[in-house]
Write a protein that holds these residues in place. Structure first.
Motif, PDB file in Angstrom:
ATOM      1  N   ILE A   4       0.802  -1.227   0.000  1.00  0.00           N
ATOM      2  CA  ILE A   4       0.000   0.000   0.000  1.00  0.00           C
ATOM      3  C   ILE A   4       0.834   1.276   0.000  1.00  0.00           C
ATOM      4  N   MET A   5       2.141   1.177   0.068  1.00  0.00           N
ATOM      5  CA  MET A   5       2.986   2.361   0.018  1.00  0.00           C
ATOM      6  C   MET A   5       2.744   3.107  -1.295  1.00  0.00           C
ATOM      7  N   LYS A   6       2.658   4.422  -1.217  1.00  0.00           N
ATOM      8  CA  LYS A   6       2.519   5.267  -2.398  1.00  0.00           C
ATOM      9  C   LYS A   6       3.868   5.893  -2.707  1.00  0.00           C
ATOM     10  N   ILE A   7       4.122   6.055  -3.997  1.00  0.00           N
ATOM     11  CA  ILE A   7       5.375   6.657  -4.442  1.00  0.00           C
ATOM     12  C   ILE A   7       5.055   7.877  -5.298  1.00  0.00           C
ATOM     13  N   ILE A   8       5.605   9.005  -4.866  1.00  0.00           N
ATOM     14  CA  ILE A   8       5.463  10.271  -5.587  1.00  0.00           C
ATOM     15  C   ILE A   8       6.822  10.625  -6.175  1.00  0.00           C
ATOM     16  N   SER A   9       6.833  11.059  -7.434  1.00  0.00           N
ATOM     17  CA  SER A   9       8.077  11.585  -7.996  1.00  0.00           C
ATOM     18  C   SER A   9       7.928  13.094  -8.163  1.00  0.00           C
ATOM     19  N   LEU A  83       6.841   7.149  -0.174  1.00  0.00           N
ATOM     20  CA  LEU A  83       8.202   7.330  -0.674  1.00  0.00           C
ATOM     21  C   LEU A  83       8.155   8.469  -1.679  1.00  0.00           C
ATOM     22  N   ILE A  84       9.012   9.457  -1.483  1.00  0.00           N
ATOM     23  CA  ILE A  84       9.095  10.574  -2.420  1.00  0.00           C
ATOM     24  C   ILE A  84      10.429  10.493  -3.143  1.00  0.00           C
ATOM     25  N   LEU A  85      10.361  10.512  -4.461  1.00  0.00           N
ATOM     26  CA  LEU A  85      11.554  10.458  -5.306  1.00  0.00           C
ATOM     27  C   LEU A  85      11.881  11.846  -5.839  1.00  0.00           C
ATOM     28  N   ASP A  86      13.079  12.303  -5.594  1.00  0.00           N
ATOM     29  CA  ASP A  86      13.632  13.481  -6.257  1.00  0.00           C
ATOM     30  C   ASP A  86      14.185  12.911  -7.561  1.00  0.00           C
ATOM     31  N   TYR A  87      13.370  12.972  -8.610  1.00  0.00           N
ATOM     32  CA  TYR A  87      13.632  12.197  -9.828  1.00  0.00           C
ATOM     33  C   TYR A  87      13.146  12.983 -11.043  1.00  0.00           C
ATOM     34  N   PRO A  88      14.005  13.278 -12.003  1.00  0.00           N
ATOM     35  CA  PRO A  88      13.659  14.238 -13.049  1.00  0.00           C
ATOM     36  C   PRO A  88      12.824  13.746 -14.235  1.00  0.00           C
ATOM     37  N   PHE A  89      12.514  12.448 -14.339  1.00  0.00           N
ATOM     38  CA  PHE A  89      11.925  11.960 -15.585  1.00  0.00           C
ATOM     39  C   PHE A  89      10.441  11.610 -15.536  1.00  0.00           C
ATOM     40  N   ILE A 100       5.815   4.456  -9.891  1.00  0.00           N
ATOM     41  CA  ILE A 100       5.314   5.789  -9.531  1.00  0.00           C
ATOM     42  C   ILE A 100       3.792   5.806  -9.522  1.00  0.00           C
ATOM     43  N   ASP A 101       3.235   6.301  -8.413  1.00  0.00           N
ATOM     44  CA  ASP A 101       1.789   6.446  -8.284  1.00  0.00           C
ATOM     45  C   ASP A 101       1.314   7.841  -8.669  1.00  0.00           C
ATOM     46  N   PHE A 102       2.173   8.828  -8.495  1.00  0.00           N
ATOM     47  CA  PHE A 102       1.784  10.216  -8.729  1.00  0.00           C
ATOM     48  C   PHE A 102       3.038  10.998  -9.072  1.00  0.00           C
ATOM     49  N   SER A 156       3.377  14.483 -16.530  1.00  0.00           N
ATOM     50  CA  SER A 156       3.193  14.514 -15.078  1.00  0.00           C
ATOM     51  C   SER A 156       1.713  14.636 -14.723  1.00  0.00           C
ATOM     52  N   ASP A 157       1.367  14.133 -13.536  1.00  0.00           N
ATOM     53  CA  ASP A 157      -0.021  14.207 -13.067  1.00  0.00           C
ATOM     54  C   ASP A 157      -0.390  15.590 -12.562  1.00  0.00           C
ATOM     55  N   LEU A 158       0.599  16.316 -12.061  1.00  0.00           N
ATOM     56  CA  LEU A 158       0.362  17.638 -11.497  1.00  0.00           C
ATOM     57  C   LEU A 158       1.523  18.535 -11.883  1.00  0.00           C
ATOM     58  N   VAL A 159       1.209  19.736 -12.354  1.00  0.00           N
ATOM     59  CA  VAL A 159       2.226  20.734 -12.681  1.00  0.00           C
ATOM     60  C   VAL A 159       2.013  21.915 -11.734  1.00  0.00           C
ATOM     61  N   ILE A 160       3.090  22.307 -11.068  1.00  0.00           N
ATOM     62  CA  ILE A 160       3.023  23.391 -10.098  1.00  0.00           C
ATOM     63  C   ILE A 160       3.954  24.517 -10.539  1.00  0.00           C
TER      64      ILE A 160
END
Length: 180
Positions: A4-9, A83-89, A100-102, A156-160
């Protein structure tokens, strides 16, 4: 099978705020795992970013096995929910995208990203060294940054907006991620 862990990049151009935002999220959210792309040495067929972009910017030429091994280790240990990934791709590398979930892209204007890089990486440099870096940026690096905006941003799912404050960006990420 994934737990159930979520991963955000978190993606952005160099100087776009990836590491700063990941660190701020970790501070605000507490018990989460983080991995940073810049902590790894990856084998790739990319020797010249200019040529890589001109030849089609294939994100799959990057051998990301060391990062994948660490992601899998964290998933197996299952000690937290995020888990948060500092990941550029974002989703553009086929071997990473399934984890990646999000995916979030921090769309930092290139002038701001360049100014941050100079302030961060050239604190004790001479004017000549800074001019040399600016020439490299204009002749070679800018094309890779604009390619990221062309490829990574729309995948990407979200652009900020990367010109917002750290607090605003962190709050927007938390609001959007936890509302899905």
């Amino acid at each position: 099978m994934r737990n159930i862990m979520k991963i955000i990049s978190i993606a952005a151009v160099s100087g776009g705020g990836k590491t700063t935002i990941v660190n701020a999220l970790k501070k605000k959210l507490g018990d989460i795992n983080t991995l940073y792309f810049d902590d790894y040495t990856f084998e790739s067929e990319v020797e010249n970013f200019n040529n890589w972009v001109l030849e089609g910017a294939d994100y799959n030429v990057w051998n990301l096995e060391p990062l994948i091994k660490d992601i899998e280790k964290i998933i197996i240990e299952d000690k937290c929910d995020l888990l948060i990934l500092d990941y550029p791709f974002a989703y553009l590398n086929d071997k990473i995208k399934g984890y990646i979930d999000f995916s979030i892209f921090i769309d930092t204007p290139l002038d701001i990203a360049l100014a941050r890089r100079i302030l961060r990486d050239f604190k004790n440099s001479s004017a000549s060294e800074i001019r040399k870096e600016l020439q490299i940026y204009l002749n070679f690096a800018r094309i890779a940054f604009t390619q990221m905006q062309k490829d990574v941003l729309p995948s990407s799912d979200l652009v900020i907006d990367g010109s917002k404050s750290i607090e605003e960006i962190v709050d927007e990420i938390i609001l959007n991620f936890y509302s899905i």
